[in-house]
Design an enzyme around this catalytic site. Structure first.
Site, PDB file in Angstrom:
ATOM      1  N   SER A  43     -80.485  -6.863 -29.106  1.00  0.00           N
ATOM      2  CA  SER A  43     -80.786  -7.043 -30.184  1.00  0.00           C
ATOM      3  C   SER A  43     -81.748  -7.799 -30.658  1.00  0.00           C
ATOM      4  O   SER A  43     -81.507  -9.083 -30.377  1.00  0.00           O
ATOM      5  CB  SER A  43     -79.147  -7.485 -30.371  1.00  0.00           C
ATOM      6  N   MET A  89     -75.467  -9.280 -40.782  1.00  0.00           N
ATOM      7  CA  MET A  89     -74.108 -10.193 -41.501  1.00  0.00           C
ATOM      8  C   MET A  89     -73.989 -10.460 -43.027  1.00  0.00           C
ATOM      9  O   MET A  89     -75.036 -10.845 -43.134  1.00  0.00           O
ATOM     10  CB  MET A  89     -74.266 -11.162 -40.555  1.00  0.00           C
ATOM     11  N   MET A 140     -72.045  -5.961 -39.898  1.00  0.00           N
ATOM     12  CA  MET A 140     -71.279  -6.997 -40.129  1.00  0.00           C
ATOM     13  C   MET A 140     -70.333  -7.709 -41.244  1.00  0.00           C
ATOM     14  O   MET A 140     -70.755  -8.825 -41.746  1.00  0.00           O
ATOM     15  CB  MET A 140     -71.210  -7.509 -39.425  1.00  0.00           C
ATOM     16  N   ASP A 188     -71.363  -4.571 -26.600  1.00  0.00           N
ATOM     17  CA  ASP A 188     -72.160  -5.758 -27.639  1.00  0.00           C
ATOM     18  C   ASP A 188     -71.001  -6.714 -27.324  1.00  0.00           C
ATOM     19  O   ASP A 188     -70.262  -6.972 -28.161  1.00  0.00           O
ATOM     20  CB  ASP A 188     -71.926  -5.032 -29.007  1.00  0.00           C
ATOM     21  N   MET A 241     -66.814  -4.598 -29.418  1.00  0.00           N
ATOM     22  CA  MET A 241     -67.626  -5.729 -29.785  1.00  0.00           C
ATOM     23  C   MET A 241     -66.676  -6.127 -28.071  1.00  0.00           C
ATOM     24  O   MET A 241     -65.378  -7.143 -27.470  1.00  0.00           O
ATOM     25  CB  MET A 241     -66.837  -6.625 -30.713  1.00  0.00           C
ATOM     26  N   HIS A 298     -75.760  -2.580 -37.317  1.00  0.00           N
ATOM     27  CA  HIS A 298     -74.922  -2.959 -36.537  1.00  0.00           C
ATOM     28  C   HIS A 298     -74.271  -3.350 -38.271  1.00  0.00           C
ATOM     29  O   HIS A 298     -75.052  -4.460 -38.560  1.00  0.00           O
ATOM     30  CB  HIS A 298     -74.690  -3.403 -35.507  1.00  0.00           C
ATOM     31  N   HIS A 353     -81.930  -2.484 -31.068  1.00  0.00           N
ATOM     32  CA  HIS A 353     -80.151  -2.894 -32.072  1.00  0.00           C
ATOM     33  C   HIS A 353     -80.092  -3.652 -33.337  1.00  0.00           C
ATOM     34  O   HIS A 353     -80.996  -5.398 -33.357  1.00  0.00           O
ATOM     35  CB  HIS A 353     -78.806  -3.241 -30.869  1.00  0.00           C
ATOM     36  N   ASP A 388     -78.597  -6.251 -36.298  1.00  0.00           N
ATOM     37  CA  ASP A 388     -77.592  -6.979 -36.858  1.00  0.00           C
ATOM     38  C   ASP A 388     -77.168  -7.563 -38.571  1.00  0.00           C
ATOM     39  O   ASP A 388     -77.710  -8.394 -38.206  1.00  0.00           O
ATOM     40  CB  ASP A 388     -77.235  -8.223 -35.773  1.00  0.00           C
TER      41      ASP A 388
HETATM   42  C1  DX5 Z   1     -73.056 -10.312 -32.040  1.00  0.00           C
HETATM   43  C2  DX5 Z   1     -73.792  -9.414 -32.230  1.00  0.00           C
HETATM   44  C3  DX5 Z   1     -74.865  -8.928 -30.484  1.00  0.00           C
HETATM   45  C4  DX5 Z   1     -75.626  -9.837 -30.706  1.00  0.00           C
HETATM   46  C5  DX5 Z   1     -75.603  -9.996 -29.204  1.00  0.00           C
HETATM   47  O1  DX5 Z   1     -71.918 -10.518 -33.446  1.00  0.00           O
HETATM   48  O2  DX5 Z   1     -73.304  -7.672 -32.909  1.00  0.00           O
HETATM   49  O3  DX5 Z   1     -75.315  -8.028 -30.900  1.00  0.00           O
HETATM   50  O4  DX5 Z   1     -76.853  -9.676 -31.139  1.00  0.00           O
HETATM   51  O5  DX5 Z   1     -75.761 -10.984 -28.752  1.00  0.00           O
HETATM   52  P1  DX5 Z   1     -75.381 -11.583 -27.126  1.00  0.00           P
HETATM   53  O6  DX5 Z   1     -76.062 -10.647 -26.655  1.00  0.00           O
HETATM   54  O7  DX5 Z   1     -76.587 -13.147 -26.780  1.00  0.00           O
HETATM   55  O8  DX5 Z   1     -74.308 -12.085 -27.105  1.00  0.00           O
HETATM   56 ZN    ZN Z   2     -74.133  -6.205 -33.436  1.00  0.00          ZN
END
Ligand code: DX5
Ligand code: ZN
Length: 219
Positions: free
Chosen positions: A9, A38, A69, A176, A138, A67, A34, A36
């Site tokens: 990620s 947000m 969010m 994740d 999650m 991903h 990956h 993210d």
């Molecule tokens: C959290 C993200 C994850 C995050 C995971 O909301 O969706 O992808 O980056 O990070 P770690 O592996 O540090 O928990």
């Molecule tokens: Zn993620």
């Protein structure tokens, strides 16, 4: 699905050295990037948006596993396809018309993913599982890297695996949040196909070696 997948990620990468960290993933044993996204509304944090994804896509050589969010992801499906996303995952909790959203993602040539918050029950996917290419379970509350793994995840993976088999679906199970070398094997044994790991990889002394170790554990 035989080969198990490691998806570092990039949220945990050094954003001032993003190209270096992307190239580390390119040359490592990792399978996917990956990413993210947000929006500060669906989750209480803002990561980065389209211009940064564009810059990432210009250097990344592996599958872009995006991903989202964000609320109302339908607005941006076409944009993410144009930016080079290969997998586009939306949150179940953000999609009142999930079936329509999944069709829209696939119509843009991407694999369609659905992420479930820790409180969301697997059975809610009973009527859509055959339309889903990937379920992202999650294992932390979304919004931040570096949180601890929620133990109930194992039970969810087993329930999801049972649903996928019962419906003869071809859906990958992605985990994740809070993934480490300590829980990787147990997650795969429970039925996971894809492990996302952020802090565990990027906060380690040798990220390339950490990816290699994770891949060996799940291989
Ligand atoms: C959290 C993200 C994850 C995050 C995971 O909301 O969706 O992808 O980056 O990070 P770690 O592996 O540090 O928990
Ligand atoms: Zn993620």
């Amino acid at each position: 699905m035989d080969e198990k997948i490691i998806a570092p990620s990039l949220l945990a990468a050094d954003f001032a050295n993003l190209q270096r960290d992307i190239e580390m993933v390119n040359h490592s044993d990792a399978d996917w990037h990956h990413i993210d996204i947000m929006d500060g509304v669906f989750v209480p944090n803002i990561s980065f948006g389209m211009p940064v994804l564009k810059a990432i896509a210009a250097h990344a050589t592996k599958t872009l596993d995006v991903h989202l969010m964000i609320v109302d992801p339908d607005r941006y499906i076409k944009t993410f396809a144009e930016l080079g996303a290969n997998n586009l995952t939306v949150h179940y909790e953000a999609c009142p018309h999930l079936h329509r959203t999944l069709q829209a993602i696939k119509a843009e040539g991407m694999a369609a993913g659905v992420a479930l918050n820790p409180h969301t029950n697997i059975n809610l996917l009973e009527d859509t599982i055959n339309d889903i290419d990937l379920v992202c379970v999650m294992s932390v509350n979304p919004g931040f890297g570096g949180q601890s793994f929620i133990e109930n995840t194992y039970e969810k993976i087993r329930a999801l695996k049972e649903l996928i088999d019962r419906k003869s679906a071809h859906t990958l199970i992605e985990i994740d949040g809070g993934v480490t070398s300590e829980n990787a094997k147990q997650l795969i044994d429970a039925g996971a196909d894809v492990l996302v790991a952020g802090s565990f990889i990027f906060r380690s002394d040798d990220p390339t070696q950490t990816i290699k170790e994770l891949k060996k554990i799940i291989g």
